[in-house]
Design an enzyme around this catalytic site. Structure first.
Site, PDB file in Angstrom:
ATOM      1  N   GLN A   1       0.853  -1.319  -0.087  1.00 33.41           N
ATOM      2  CA  GLN A   1      -0.035   0.117   0.044  1.00 33.41           C
ATOM      3  C   GLN A   1       0.848   1.286  -0.016  1.00 33.41           C
ATOM      4  OE1 GLN A   1      -3.623   0.459   0.149  1.00 33.41           O
ATOM      5  NE2 GLN A   1      -2.879   2.676  -0.578  1.00 33.41           N
TER       6      GLN A   1
ATOM      7  N   CYS B   1      -6.280   4.361   2.345  1.00 31.43           N
ATOM      8  CA  CYS B   1      -6.036   3.246   1.590  1.00 31.43           C
ATOM      9  C   CYS B   1      -7.374   2.656   1.367  1.00 31.43           C
ATOM     10  CB  CYS B   1      -5.186   2.410   2.351  1.00 31.43           C
ATOM     11  SG  CYS B   1      -5.773   1.648   3.801  1.00 31.43           S
TER      12      CYS B   1
END
Length: 318
Positions: free
Chosen positions: A147, A274
């Site tokens: 991520q 995210c």
């Protein structure tokens, strides 16, 4: 000429950003940018011109639910010319008690790399210890390095230089924040963590980042953290499977990112998340959908980040 057999190099695992180091992550980011630019306008499933992973197979182990990780790794392998297969805990022997070690040894004979998304970082480490192929951390309770590669890629695309960047985090200290702090040490940017008492990030991670040239500040006042920030970041307050949600949400409410808090940041500050987001909890609708939000660019960049990570693990990116 020696008849001694060549010693096989150990696999390149990617469990944390430090496994690649600053130079490795920089190479990964450069490759991701080049490959993304080269395929603008192409169908999503069309392979890159060089198809560098033609014939390669990625095995993906999912012990936690997933949208972006599952789809991005699958599409990443297709775009690199390879293929991917999925093992879920409920439909594979790993969910019925087969050891991580045995799973690693079996999969090493059947696939070229393994991605695991799981609850316990120790499982990813054990998988890597016993695997003869690269193991990639798709998410654990400790870190989320894939991520953060996508996040760094997004910031670079938006014209942000990483050294000296001021990143402000709001809310719970979790795996995403851990990897942001790790990245800060690798690229010498600074992190301000605004969180309630008792929800601070691991002191060891902070110490490591600071020893590498980053500044990490723990603050209680969200406005102080936001002041002059280049990047505003948050995540869900309650992760999958966490208990005592009501108490935690109550503690986190002062750290919601709203328009007033964004106004303390720089005029060109970017908002990252995210995903999935609980709009109305950690972020308000106007910020999430606003002009400073790049959350969907960030989500798309998971594909391009994953591609370059796979290539690094398999020795095709220096």
């Amino acid at each position: 000429m020696s008849d001694a057999p060549e010693t096989a190099l150990p696999p390149r695992h990617f469990l944390n950003l430090a496994d690649a180091g600053g130079d490795g992550i920089a190479a990964i980011l450069a490759d991701a940018l080049d490959r993304k630019r080269a395929r603008q306008g192409w169908p999503k499933g069309r392979a890159d011109g060089d198809a560098p992973l033609a014939g390669f197979v990625l095995g993906m182990i999912f012990e936690k639910n997933s949208t972006r990780t599952r789809v991005s790794f699958d599409i990443a392998m297709r775009q690199l010319g390879g293929s991917a297969l999925i093992l879920e805990a409920g439909t594979s022997q790993i969910g019925r008690g087969e050891s991580i070690a045995d799973t690693a040894r079996v999969l090493s004979r059947m696939v070229d790399a393994i991605m695991i998304r799981t609850d316990d970082h120790a499982k990813a480490e054990e998988l890597a210890r016993h695997a003869d192929v690269p193991v990639i951390n798709g998410l654990t309770d400790l870190s989320h390095p894939c991520q953060i590669v996508a996040d760094l890629l997004t910031l670079i695309e938006k014209g942000k230089a990483l050294p000296g960047l001021e990143v402000a985090w709001f809310g719970d200290s979790n795996n995403v924040l851990n990897s942001i702090i790790e990245a800060a040490g690798l690229f010498q940017f600074n992190v301000r963590v605004a969180c309630p008492a008792g929800f601070e990030p691991d002191a060891r991670l902070i110490k490591t980042a600071q020893s590498n040239g980053a500044r990490v500040d723990i603050l209680r006042d969200p406005a102080q953290a936001a002041r002059g920030a280049d990047v505003m970041v948050t995540d869900t307050w309650v992760s999958m499977g966490q208990a005592h949600a009501d108490e935690k949400i109550a503690a986190m409410r002062p750290y919601r990112i709203d328009a007033d808090l964004m106004a303390h940041a720089k005029n060109d500050a970017l908002f990252l998340h995210c995903l999935p987001a609980h709009v109305g909890d950690e972020v308000t609708q106007d910020v999430f959908e606003g002009p400073q939000s790049v959350v969907f660019d960030e989500a798309e960049n998971r594909i391009h980040a994953q591609k370059a990570i796979l290539l690094w693990c398999l020795g095709k990116v220096a």
